[in-house]
Design a protein around this motif. Structure first.
Motif, PDB file in Angstrom:
ATOM      1  N   ILE A  70       4.115 -29.399 -30.305  1.00 53.36           N
ATOM      2  CA  ILE A  70       3.462 -29.118 -29.024  1.00 53.36           C
ATOM      3  C   ILE A  70       4.513 -29.087 -27.928  1.00 53.36           C
ATOM      4  N   ALA A  71       4.479 -28.074 -27.085  1.00 52.47           N
ATOM      5  CA  ALA A  71       5.458 -27.956 -26.003  1.00 52.47           C
ATOM      6  C   ALA A  71       4.843 -27.158 -24.859  1.00 52.47           C
ATOM      7  N   PRO A  72       5.411 -27.268 -23.664  1.00 52.45           N
ATOM      8  CA  PRO A  72       4.892 -26.496 -22.529  1.00 52.45           C
ATOM      9  C   PRO A  72       5.234 -25.025 -22.654  1.00 52.45           C
ATOM     10  N   ALA A  73       4.499 -24.193 -21.955  1.00 56.33           N
ATOM     11  CA  ALA A  73       4.748 -22.751 -21.942  1.00 56.33           C
ATOM     12  C   ALA A  73       6.187 -22.477 -21.512  1.00 56.33           C
TER      13      ALA A  73
ATOM     14  N   GLN B 147      -1.742 -24.816 -19.227  1.00 62.97           N
ATOM     15  CA  GLN B 147      -2.527 -25.167 -18.044  1.00 62.97           C
ATOM     16  C   GLN B 147      -2.993 -26.617 -18.163  1.00 62.97           C
ATOM     17  N   SER B 148      -3.176 -27.240 -17.025  1.00 64.22           N
ATOM     18  CA  SER B 148      -3.655 -28.619 -17.018  1.00 64.22           C
ATOM     19  C   SER B 148      -5.094 -28.678 -17.507  1.00 64.22           C
ATOM     20  N   GLY B 149      -5.417 -29.758 -18.189  1.00 70.73           N
ATOM     21  CA  GLY B 149      -6.759 -29.933 -18.710  1.00 70.73           C
ATOM     22  C   GLY B 149      -6.909 -29.573 -20.166  1.00 70.73           C
ATOM     23  N   GLN B 150      -5.879 -28.947 -20.755  1.00 72.99           N
ATOM     24  CA  GLN B 150      -5.955 -28.653 -22.188  1.00 72.99           C
ATOM     25  C   GLN B 150      -6.030 -29.959 -22.980  1.00 72.99           C
TER      26      GLN B 150
END
Length: 671
Positions: free
Chosen positions: A216-219, A280-283
């Protein structure tokens, strides 16, 4: 400053420092004999002057320095530790060794700012710690922390350190203390190498590629992870050596810590493509029976960054948008200025999203924060420091102050000044305010004389002449040094060195001035920069090994970036009249790049091969990487089936001859 080489060796320097630039240049076994009473130690460093002794004595006497609460917190939850922590590479080279910092187990000496000494003592604490039931951290095995969530059905690993060697040792500590369990997922919080480089020390990369372990990593993680240092890697790597004090001995007169941690591990680095992207936040995701709520926080401490809340544990991992230090809005190794407003807003967003539900914060560096009230106070301080620097810099700029004047004028309110978690151990108020100014207004400070100022060497020569010659300047600088005015002594001595670099007296006076400035610095990077400057004035510049193994990181760099980097090596003066069109066809990836050179500029396009190309190169990416790593040369090109040229070979050779080979150990403190 540059060396021209045969075209078969024009490529390698493009990216070999890419994986090192974010953390520092390769180190050596630099633990020297240390005698606290010696006037000059084994590395040439002198004792603290009376002025420095008095300065650091005042810091030590401050009531703030009597607060030992952080030491109890940093030891809280200790599960296991390896006292003789000594991590080595495949050939026995030191990657990480706790004994390097054994000298910290004493009262602060006069040669170190007591506040930085305190921070380094805290950062040197190592072991496996329980954060809360089911949540653990390995701290003190690298610059960063590795966190572990022991879920019902598997483990979640967060940020597997800088190198494979340190990550493997950390994982061994976890398995010995808690038992081996399957890893369900790995979270990479952001795109700096000290948070992903050790990936292959935790799992086999094939487990990620096959989907057995989720990553898992940020876009934009992969692009940002390899791009920051590719184009500017050589310069950034050299400056990183200063920022982290890589040539310095680990002694009370040398490197004592970086403020963020002790130092980055220098070993083998790896990376992999994420299987799950947070954009995005909230995932929300669940692996190993562990529920996770993500905050997407790009353009804060890193271009690609996330934080994660674990509702079943009431625990929030703040990645590196929060630490126990003021961070860098501008990092001294060189990087794009960070957005203070976006950073502050991300922390505020985290406070709003998770603050009411969080009982403990654990981050990518330092020790946790426990208790909801403490959590909220901590986040408020972290949020406000970056907003304060932003707003007050612009306020002072609006009153007409220039960046150097703002750095002198800006101060913190008592509530922020006395907060250990935002003191300037890594970033500083002075250079961060300059960063805000630079973000909005650039390098030009509005003073007409600075618009097209004389080059430094020519200006230094004229200053020396105007002030009555070298001897007069050195006398004035020496008087400033004796008076404890080290900033002014360094300013004068720098002019002397740049005007007369062969003057041993000028070099030594500048080195001694830098030395005392380093001894007084609260910031680890400031100390290392000053002391590295002093070290190089006395010993010269040490050659750097830029061919260290970068694991599989080179394999992940998009081909497009290689060509972007190549363009920055083109000697425009020599290439001004040269025009060419060249095709590079990578048969194993199916990619074709068309290179056009004209007007001293190289442009590249990923498209079909040009029919009118002067020459066409057919090769494989694998062979290209061998060239980059200097594992293949001219004979290999002639004999290999993975490399073929058609068309005008002379024109292709001429193009490669125009690519300059930069000097990775270029001069900094001398002209």
């Amino acid at each position: 400053m540059y060396n021209k080489t045969s075209w078969s060796h024009a490529l390698p320097m493009i990216v070999l420092t890419a994986s090192l630039g974010a953390c520092g240049a390769p180190t050596r076994e630099n633990v020297a004999e240390y005698d606290a009473e010696a006037a000059v130690d084994a590395s040439g460093f002198r004792a603290a002057t009376p002025a420095t002794q008095a300065y650091n004595g005042e810091v030590l006497a401050s009531p703030l320095m009597q607060d030992d609460a952080d030491f109890e917190l940093a030891m809280r939850g200790l599960v296991s530790r390896e006292d003789s922590l000594d991590i080595r590479g495949a050939e026995g080279e030191i990657v990480w060794r706790a004994a390097d910092y054994a000298f910290l187990d004493s009262e602060p000496p006069a040669t170190v700012n007591p506040s930085l000494w305190r921070q380094s003592q805290l950062n040197a604490i190592h072991g496996l710690f329980e954060v809360t039931e089911g949540v653990y951290q390995v701290r003190g095995y690298d610059l960063s922390n590795m966190s572990v969530i022991d879920g019902p059905d598997g483990r979640i690993i967060i940020d597997p350190l800088t190198s494979v060697e340190t990550a493997r040792a950390a994982m061994q500590l976890v398995n010995e203390a808690l038992g081996e369990r399957p890893i369900a997922a790995i979270i990479l919080t952001h795109s700096h190498i000290d948070h992903f480089g050790g990936l292959a020390g935790v799992v086999e990369l094939e487990q990620i590629a096959s989907g057995e372990v989720s990553l898992i990593a940020p876009a934009h993680f992969l692009t940002e992870a390899v791009s920051e240092n590719v184009i500017a890697g050589v310069v950034m790597g050299r400056r990183s050596g200063y920022m982290y004090g890589m040539p310095l001995p680990r002694t009370p007169r040398g490197h004592v810590g970086s403020g963020l941690g002790q130092h980055p591990a220098i070993g083998t680095y790896t990376i992999a493509a994420p299987t799950h992207i947070i954009h995005q936040s909230g995932q929300a995701l669940e692996f190993g029976g562990v529920r996770m709520e993500f905050q997407y926080a790009p353009h804060t401490e890193a271009p690609a960054e996330l934080t994660v809340f674990f509702p079943d544990y009431q625990a929030w991992c703040g990645a590196e948008i929060v630490s126990r230090t003021m961070h860098n809005l501008y990092t001294l190794r060189g990087a794009q200025v960070r957005d203070a407003l976006a950073w502050s807003a991300a922390i505020d967003d985290a406070l709003m999203r998770f603050g009411d539900r969080t009982e403990v914060i654990f981050n990518s560096h330092h020790w946790p924060v426990w208790g909801n009230a403490e959590v909220r106070d901590y986040l408020a301080g972290q949020r406000d420091i970056y907003k304060y620097i932003h707003d007050q810099t612009l306020r002072l700029a609006a009153s007409g102050l220039r960046p150097d004047e703002i750095a002198e004028a800006i101060t913190l309110p008592t509530a922020l000044e006395n907060n250990f978690a935002i003191r300037g151990y890594y970033g500083t108020l002075r250079h961060n305010s300059r960063a805000v100014y630079q973000r909005y207004f650039g390098w030009y400070d509005g003073v007409p004389a600075h618009l097209n100022a004389l080059p430094r060497v020519e200006a230094a020569e004229r200053y020396i002449a105007a002030m009555g010659g070298l001897d007069a300047v050195l006398e004035t600088a020496g008087n400033a040094f004796e008076a404890g005015e080290y900033r002014w002594a360094a300013e004068l001595a720098q002019h002397a060195v740049f005007a007369e670099p062969a003057s041993a007296t000028a070099r030594e006076l500048l080195a001694r001035s830098y030395e005392q400035l380093g001894y007084q610095a609260e910031s680890g990077p400031w100390r290392d920069v000053y002391l590295t400057g002093a070290y190089e004035l006395r010993h010269g510049v040490e050659a750097r090994d830029v061919t260290r193994a970068a694991g599989n990181i080179l394999e992940t760099i998009p081909l497009d970036m290689f060509f972007t980097a190549m363009a920055t090596r083109l000697d425009a003066g020599e290439a001004g009249e040269f025009e060419a069109v060249l095709n590079f066809i990578f048969e194993d990836t199916g990619q074709t790049f068309v290179i056009e050179i004209s007007n001293g500029v190289m442009r590249h396009y990923e498209r079909a091969a040009a029919d009118d190309a002067d020459a066409t190169v057919n090769l494989t990416r694998a062979f290209w990487l061998r060239l980059i790593q200097q594992e293949a040369g001219l004979m290999d090109m002639i004999t290999s089936s993975d490399f073929a040229v058609t068309g005008d070979r002379g024109r292709l050779l001429r193009f490669f001859s125009l690519l300059e080979q930069p000097v990775p150990s270029f001069d900094i403190v001398t002209p």
